[in-house]
Each structure stands twice: as structure tokens, then as C-alpha cells.
Scaffold this motif. Structure first.
Motif, PDB file in Angstrom:
ATOM      1  N   HIS A  70       0.730  -0.989   0.030  1.00  0.00           N
ATOM      2  CA  HIS A  70       0.109   0.107  -0.086  1.00  0.00           C
ATOM      3  C   HIS A  70       0.861   1.521  -0.048  1.00  0.00           C
ATOM      4  N   GLY A 154      -9.314  -4.162  -4.123  1.00  0.00           N
ATOM      5  CA  GLY A 154      -9.552  -3.381  -2.629  1.00  0.00           C
ATOM      6  C   GLY A 154     -10.753  -2.605  -2.737  1.00  0.00           C
ATOM      7  N   SER A 215      -6.009  -6.145  -0.548  1.00  0.00           N
ATOM      8  CA  SER A 215      -6.564  -5.142   0.348  1.00  0.00           C
ATOM      9  C   SER A 215      -7.953  -5.275   0.954  1.00  0.00           C
ATOM     10  N   GLY A 240      -2.115  -7.324   1.304  1.00  0.00           N
ATOM     11  CA  GLY A 240      -2.045  -5.653   1.939  1.00  0.00           C
ATOM     12  C   GLY A 240      -3.164  -5.701   2.929  1.00  0.00           C
ATOM     13  N   PRO A 243      -4.871   0.002   5.809  1.00  0.00           N
ATOM     14  CA  PRO A 243      -5.677   0.840   5.118  1.00  0.00           C
ATOM     15  C   PRO A 243      -4.640   2.336   4.725  1.00  0.00           C
ATOM     16  N   PRO A 258      -0.309   3.927   4.251  1.00  0.00           N
ATOM     17  CA  PRO A 258      -0.891   3.544   5.184  1.00  0.00           C
ATOM     18  C   PRO A 258      -0.897   4.146   6.524  1.00  0.00           C
ATOM     19  N   GLU A 272      -1.403  -9.222   6.294  1.00  0.00           N
ATOM     20  CA  GLU A 272      -0.359  -8.456   5.952  1.00  0.00           C
ATOM     21  C   GLU A 272       0.611  -9.369   5.511  1.00  0.00           C
TER      22      GLU A 272
END
Length: 301
Positions: A70, A154, A215, A240, A243, A258, A272
Motif C-alpha cells: 500500500h 480492494g 486490500s 495488503g 488502510p 498506510p 499483511e
């Protein structure tokens, strides 16, 4: 910052360093990233003329420290607004308008098994509630459901909770977000009611994944897998879980950083770096056939 149209790599790097240092969810890693970008700038690694090439080089360096996918410098072919987050929102609005609101396919297969594709992303809930609610209500009549996330990159965690609400019978704790800047902790729960009808929490449910599923789409798969609600069929996802927010640092460049981390209430961790591991591993191309067979076997038993 008001970015200039002319590409000035040093100015882009300086602003990216500032944003990473101030906002990245892991402060110690942010310092390492900042030191790396400063060193690479001094070495002349970013002495390029094109914004797209600069984005590629900087993204490679940003992700080299802890492989956070991210954390990146994103190139936009069309000029974007300097307003925070505007670059991303302009891009995803175009995708929303050309994908039936993020539900481009709903099909009934043999045996009463429905396939609902959610792609190319889980759009902001204020846009997506109507089309997703309609699609999920139609799918609620199926004997079994396959949700296809193979092409989903995502999106919005609130939309994850919205979709989960149709696939569970009662309000359920799905995820907890921990934010860096204000130290806030925020829980995500499925909704106590839905628009239309629920598919519910007992009929067979499979989710399809690929190596590009990312995501928020990964969160949807991970949350339902950890709850024991869904069988994940396909490939390990990209991994990922953090956020992010976006800041325009040049008319064609957006730094996405992030600002929080997810903690699942069942596993105590997230996906993650590891991705969501499928319960039934197979290639993405084989996933639909495998899931259909699995659903029919479950219905027969």
C-alpha cells in the motif's frame, strides 16, 4: 503543497518523505524509509524526466523496507486535483460507472448455485450500497453462493462490512482498526439489518481469490474465513492489510501511505505480507469450477 506541472524530482521526494514521516502507521519503519529516499536522492537515482518512471523507482524503494504494497508513489496519466485523496476518488469513480457499481456479474449455475462477481473493487459505501444490496438480495434466493473476488483490487472497509451483513445471520465483530495519528481504535461490525434479503449464515458459501486479490477484498475473504463462514478457493492473495490515504505530490503523482493497521478479533492478526491462504488451493482459472463442484457436494450432503 501546491505542486508544479514541471517535474522536479527533489521536490516530490522531499514531500513524500514528509508525508511518510508524519503519517505512516509504523513510525520506526517510516524513519528507515525516509533515510533510504534521502540517500537515493543524493545518489541521483531519481534524476529522471518522466513522472511514470519516477513513480516506479520511488515505489520500489518505498516497498523495499517491509514490502508494504500500500506504500507507493502512484502515477496518474491524467492530471489530478491537489486536494487530499482526490486523485484516487477521480479514478475509482470512473471504474464505478463502468462496472454496474462493482457487481458486474450475477449468474445462476446448475444446481441452484449463484455466482456474484465483485469487481474491480469494493467502492465507497455511499455509492455502492444500492447496487450491491440489489445484487446480494437477488443472490439470496440461491441454494449456494460463490463470490468472485479474483479481479478485486480492494476498496472501502465499510463496504466489506456491508457485504458481510448479507452473508451472516446476526451482527458480528469483523475487524478492529488501529490508527496512528490520533491513536484511535475503531471496530468494524456487520449491520443489524440490510436492504432487501440476506443470503444468511448457513447456506454454502465460497469465495474465489487470485494472486491479484488485494486490500479490502482480502479483508472480506479473511473475515469470513476466520469466522468459519466461507470456504476460500483459489490462489493466495497479495497481502495488503494496511488502510491508506492519498496525497497529491505532483499533478500526475500521488503518495499513498498506510495510516492504520487491521487486527482480526479471531486470529489476533491480519493478512499483511502473507495474503489470505485458500482452503482449497488451485489456480485462479480453476477456482470457479472447483467452487461449483464443492457447493454441489455440500448441497447433496
Amino acid at each position: 503543497m501546491t505542486p508544479l506541472t514541471t517535474l522536479r524530482p527533489a521536490a516530490v521526494i522531499d514531500e513524500t518523505i514528509r508525508l511518510v514521516t508524519e503519517h505512516y502507521v509504523f513510525p520506526e519503519t517510516a524513519e528507515q524509509v525516509a533515510d533510504l529516499l534521502k540517500r537515493r536522492l543524493a545518489e541521483g537515482a531519481y534524476d529522471v524526466d518522466g513522472a511514470e518512471e519516477l513513480a516506479r523507482l520511488v515505489t520500489d524503494d518505498l516497498q523495499s523496507v517491509n514490502d508494504d504494497k500500500h506504500l507507493r508513489l502512484k502515477h496518474h496519466a491524467e492530471p489530478v486535483s491537489p486536494e487530499q485523496g482526490a486523485a484516487t476518488m477521480e479514478s475509482i469513480r470512473r471504474d464505478f460507472d463502468t462496472s454496474l457499481g462493482g457487481a458486474p456479474r450475477l449468474e445462476l449455475l446448475d444446481g441452484g448455485v449463484a455466482v456474484l462477481e465483485l469487481a474491480p473493487m469494493l467502492f465507497p459505501l455511499e455509492w455502492a450500497a444500492e447496487p450491491l444490496g440489489a445484487a446480494l438480495t437477488v443472490a439470496s434466493r440461491a441454494e449456494a453462493l460463490i463470490v468472485d473476488l479474483r479481479g478485486n483490487r480492494g476498496g472501502d472497509p465499510d463496504t466489506v462490512a456491508f457485504v458481510c451483513s448479507y452473508l451472516l445471520d446476526e451482527r458480528t465483530h469483523l475487524n478492529t482498526m488501529h490508527w496512528r495519528n490520533d491513536g484511535r481504535t475503531e471496530q468494524s461490525w456487520s449491520l443489524p439489518y440490510v436492504l432487501g434479503a440476506r443470503f444468511g449464515g448457513s447456506k454454502p458459501l465460497c469465495l474465489l481469490t487470485s494472486g491479484t486479490t488485494f486490500s479490502a477484498a482480502e479483508e472480506l475473504a479473511y473475515d469470513l474465513q476466520q469466522l468459519g463462514r466461507a470456504v476460500i478457493v483459489g490462489e493466495t492473495t497479495r497481502g495488503g492489510a494496511h488502510p491508506c490515504k492519498g496525497w497529491t505530490v505532483h499533478p500526475h503523482l500521488e503518495a499513498t501511505i498506510p495510516t492504520g493497521r487491521a487486527v482480526n478479533p479471531v486470529s489476533g492478526t491480519n493478512w499483511e505480507g502473507t495474503g489470505v491462504q485458500p482452503d482449497v488451493p488451485c489456480t485462479a482459472d480453476e477456482a470457479l469450477g472447483q467452487a461449483h463442484t464443492l457447493a454441489l457436494v455440500r448441497l447433496a450432503s
